[in-house]
Design an enzyme around this catalytic site. Sequence first.
Site, PDB file in Angstrom:
ATOM      1  CE  LYS A  35      -4.411   1.119   0.168  1.00 27.89           C
ATOM      2  NZ  LYS A  35      -5.614   0.430  -0.321  1.00 27.89           N
ATOM      3  CG  ASP A  52      -7.235   3.536  -0.942  1.00 28.75           C
ATOM      4  OD1 ASP A  52      -7.820   2.459  -0.866  1.00 28.75           O
ATOM      5  OD2 ASP A  52      -7.204   4.339   0.008  1.00 28.75           O
TER       6      ASP A  52
HETATM    7  P1  NDP Z   1     -12.875   7.933  -2.953  1.00 26.54           P
HETATM    8  O1  NDP Z   1     -11.794   8.923  -2.796  1.00 26.54           O
HETATM    9  O2  NDP Z   1     -13.493   7.709  -4.280  1.00 26.54           O
HETATM   10  O3  NDP Z   1     -14.064   8.274  -1.930  1.00 26.54           O
HETATM   11  C1  NDP Z   1     -13.837   8.352  -0.560  1.00 26.54           C
HETATM   12  C2  NDP Z   1     -15.138   8.753   0.103  1.00 26.54           C
HETATM   13  O4  NDP Z   1     -14.991   8.612   1.508  1.00 26.54           O
HETATM   14  C3  NDP Z   1     -15.493  10.218  -0.158  1.00 26.54           C
HETATM   15  O5  NDP Z   1     -16.890  10.359  -0.148  1.00 26.54           O
HETATM   16  C4  NDP Z   1     -14.843  10.909   1.038  1.00 26.54           C
HETATM   17  O6  NDP Z   1     -15.414  12.147   1.382  1.00 26.54           O
HETATM   18  C5  NDP Z   1     -15.130   9.900   2.126  1.00 26.54           C
HETATM   19  N1  NDP Z   1     -14.158  10.062   3.197  1.00 26.54           N
HETATM   20  C6  NDP Z   1     -12.808  10.031   3.085  1.00 26.54           C
HETATM   21  N2  NDP Z   1     -12.229  10.263   4.280  1.00 26.54           N
HETATM   22  C7  NDP Z   1     -13.258  10.452   5.144  1.00 26.54           C
HETATM   23  C8  NDP Z   1     -13.325  10.730   6.529  1.00 26.54           C
HETATM   24  N3  NDP Z   1     -12.210  10.875   7.255  1.00 26.54           N
HETATM   25  N4  NDP Z   1     -14.556  10.830   7.097  1.00 26.54           N
HETATM   26  C9  NDP Z   1     -15.686  10.679   6.347  1.00 26.54           C
HETATM   27  N5  NDP Z   1     -15.679  10.433   5.026  1.00 26.54           N
HETATM   28  C10 NDP Z   1     -14.478  10.304   4.447  1.00 26.54           C
HETATM   29  O7  NDP Z   1     -12.290   6.569  -2.352  1.00 26.54           O
HETATM   30  P2  NDP Z   1     -12.788   5.071  -2.580  1.00 26.54           P
HETATM   31  O8  NDP Z   1     -14.262   5.053  -2.734  1.00 26.54           O
HETATM   32  O9  NDP Z   1     -11.941   4.473  -3.610  1.00 26.54           O
HETATM   33  O10 NDP Z   1     -12.370   4.394  -1.188  1.00 26.54           O
HETATM   34  C11 NDP Z   1     -13.247   4.337  -0.073  1.00 26.54           C
HETATM   35  C12 NDP Z   1     -12.793   3.235   0.865  1.00 26.54           C
HETATM   36  O11 NDP Z   1     -12.773   1.983   0.167  1.00 26.54           O
HETATM   37  C13 NDP Z   1     -11.382   3.400   1.451  1.00 26.54           C
HETATM   38  O12 NDP Z   1     -11.355   2.860   2.749  1.00 26.54           O
HETATM   39  C14 NDP Z   1     -10.545   2.532   0.534  1.00 26.54           C
HETATM   40  O13 NDP Z   1      -9.351   2.096   1.161  1.00 26.54           O
HETATM   41  C15 NDP Z   1     -11.507   1.376   0.306  1.00 26.54           C
HETATM   42  N6  NDP Z   1     -11.207   0.576  -0.864  1.00 26.54           N
HETATM   43  C16 NDP Z   1     -11.196   1.122  -2.118  1.00 26.54           C
HETATM   44  C17 NDP Z   1     -10.954   0.327  -3.210  1.00 26.54           C
HETATM   45  C18 NDP Z   1     -11.074   0.850  -4.600  1.00 26.54           C
HETATM   46  O14 NDP Z   1     -11.062   0.033  -5.531  1.00 26.54           O
HETATM   47  N7  NDP Z   1     -11.222   2.144  -4.829  1.00 26.54           N
HETATM   48  C19 NDP Z   1     -10.591  -1.087  -3.059  1.00 26.54           C
HETATM   49  C20 NDP Z   1     -10.736  -1.599  -1.713  1.00 26.54           C
HETATM   50  C21 NDP Z   1     -10.987  -0.765  -0.674  1.00 26.54           C
HETATM   51  P3  NDP Z   1     -14.541  13.510   1.214  1.00 26.54           P
HETATM   52  O15 NDP Z   1     -14.686  13.848  -0.231  1.00 26.54           O
HETATM   53  O16 NDP Z   1     -15.209  14.466   2.133  1.00 26.54           O
HETATM   54  O17 NDP Z   1     -13.134  13.197   1.625  1.00 26.54           O
END
Ligand code: NDP
Length: 449
Positions: free
Chosen positions: A129, A169
């Site tokens: 990661k 991510d």
């Molecule tokens: P994105 O950047 O597309 O979206 C992240 C979302 O989570 C946004 O809505 C963001 O809001 C919100 N968010 C981030 N930090 C916080 C916080 N501290 N409190 C509340 N909301 C928060 O990321 P992904 O959708 O790709 O990833 C989301 C999760 O899924 C992560 O944990 C990631 O590790 C996991 N994941 C992703 C994969 C992928 O293929 N993309 C694969 C496996 C796991 P804001 O805009 O306000 O920051």
Amino acid sequence: MQKRAVDIDTFMEGLVARNPGEIEFHQAVHEVATDVIPYMQKHPKYLDEQVLERLCEPDRVISFRVCWHDDDHNIRVNRGYRIQNNNAIGPYKGGLRFHPSVNQSILKFLAFEQTFKNSLTGLPMGGGKGGADFNPRGKSDPEIMRFCQSFMTELYRHVGPYTDVPAGDIGVGAREIGYMFGQYKRLTNTFSGVLTGKGLEYGGSAMRTEATGYGCVYFLIDMLEASGSSLDGKVVVISGSGNVATHAAEQSVMNGAKVITLSDSDGYIYDSDGMTKEKINWVKELKNVRRGRIKEYVNEFPSAKYIDGEKPWNVECDVALPCATQNEITIDDAKMLTKNGCIAVSEGANMPTNNDAVQHFINAKVLFGPAKAANAGGVAMSGLEMSQNSERRSWASDELSVMLREIMSGIHERCREAGTEGDYCNYAKGANIAGFKKVADAVMAFGMV
Ligand code: NDP
């Protein structure tokens, strides 16, 4: 001589002493060790070979300076990382996160989890990661490009299609992968599958964008069906509004569920009418093209409400899908969810549920799909992207959809086999043991390395 880790407290004492202050890493290891240590006690060869100790010490922790110019010509300095946790079963594989909260502890927890997750997919991928404490919010496209190019100018010497294959991510989507791939190609004069999540025009895989969110819902469907229920008609609460959240919402709706919330770090929207595919597409456009905030949803769909500064876990639901970030469901949130009738949780995000909240769900016999199983669809599709790059061909999305569905069912089966206790399946335990066993056996095959 180092003491053999025969109990969780002794083991954790050593781990905390060696990794001071890394609380997220301690939390992730504790969650796995709670299930794996009793398993190793029944299979002492793993204890004799100190396998868990070895898996908790990353192969390599790389940290580097990333300098870039902002639009006002100021020099900005961030810190970049790549944690190469373990490559016993394949090249390091795991995403890059750009977020101001990024630090060594968070990336070590993610790389550790990734090792077991990748093992569970059945594909040959090790765990890694990386990322940077860079905040993409409010940055212009040229600023993002300069940052990505500078980041890759150091990272390129540590990665490669047979060494380490990063993906996206939080904060790293198609745009960022494009800029980083372009820089890698320029620096190395190669065109290879060094990153996944690439655009379809330059070696990306169909279904990669959808895979994590869709996979999370497939795992949920398998848990519900194994317990004699289904997703049809269920009320679903989702956190986040990024890649994983929007695709989890889409797949839930496609299976007859009613999705009533999405969120971001500022608050959540509550749509009592339920979201349609059109509404979800509007959110995707809001986040990916206009780079807007979820509160704008209520301007477009005025019957919905926006609740500022809160998480959606106090909303009544049958199913909760945490798809934003780590530690977003605390013990109080978990109690509220079960009190309100929630029967299933499937983790789209990584470690979104605190350990005591996980325990609460298990004690309450809630169907609980842990991240390393439930969100493995994304990395599984990345594995398939690597295969397509090696073969220099592209598979069609309907073929890949079938493969994703099969991989998620396979993961569900592996977890059930290792986690069923009487009439309840402890999927968290099942995922930990099944994920551990394959990596542990490979580690032992190499002798003392
Ligand atoms: P994105 O950047 O597309 O979206 C992240 C979302 O989570 C946004 O809505 C963001 O809001 C919100 N968010 C981030 N930090 C916080 C916080 N501290 N409190 C509340 N909301 C928060 O990321 P992904 O959708 O790709 O990833 C989301 C999760 O899924 C992560 O944990 C990631 O590790 C996991 N994941 C992703 C994969 C992928 O293929 N993309 C694969 C496996 C796991 P804001 O805009 O306000 O920051």
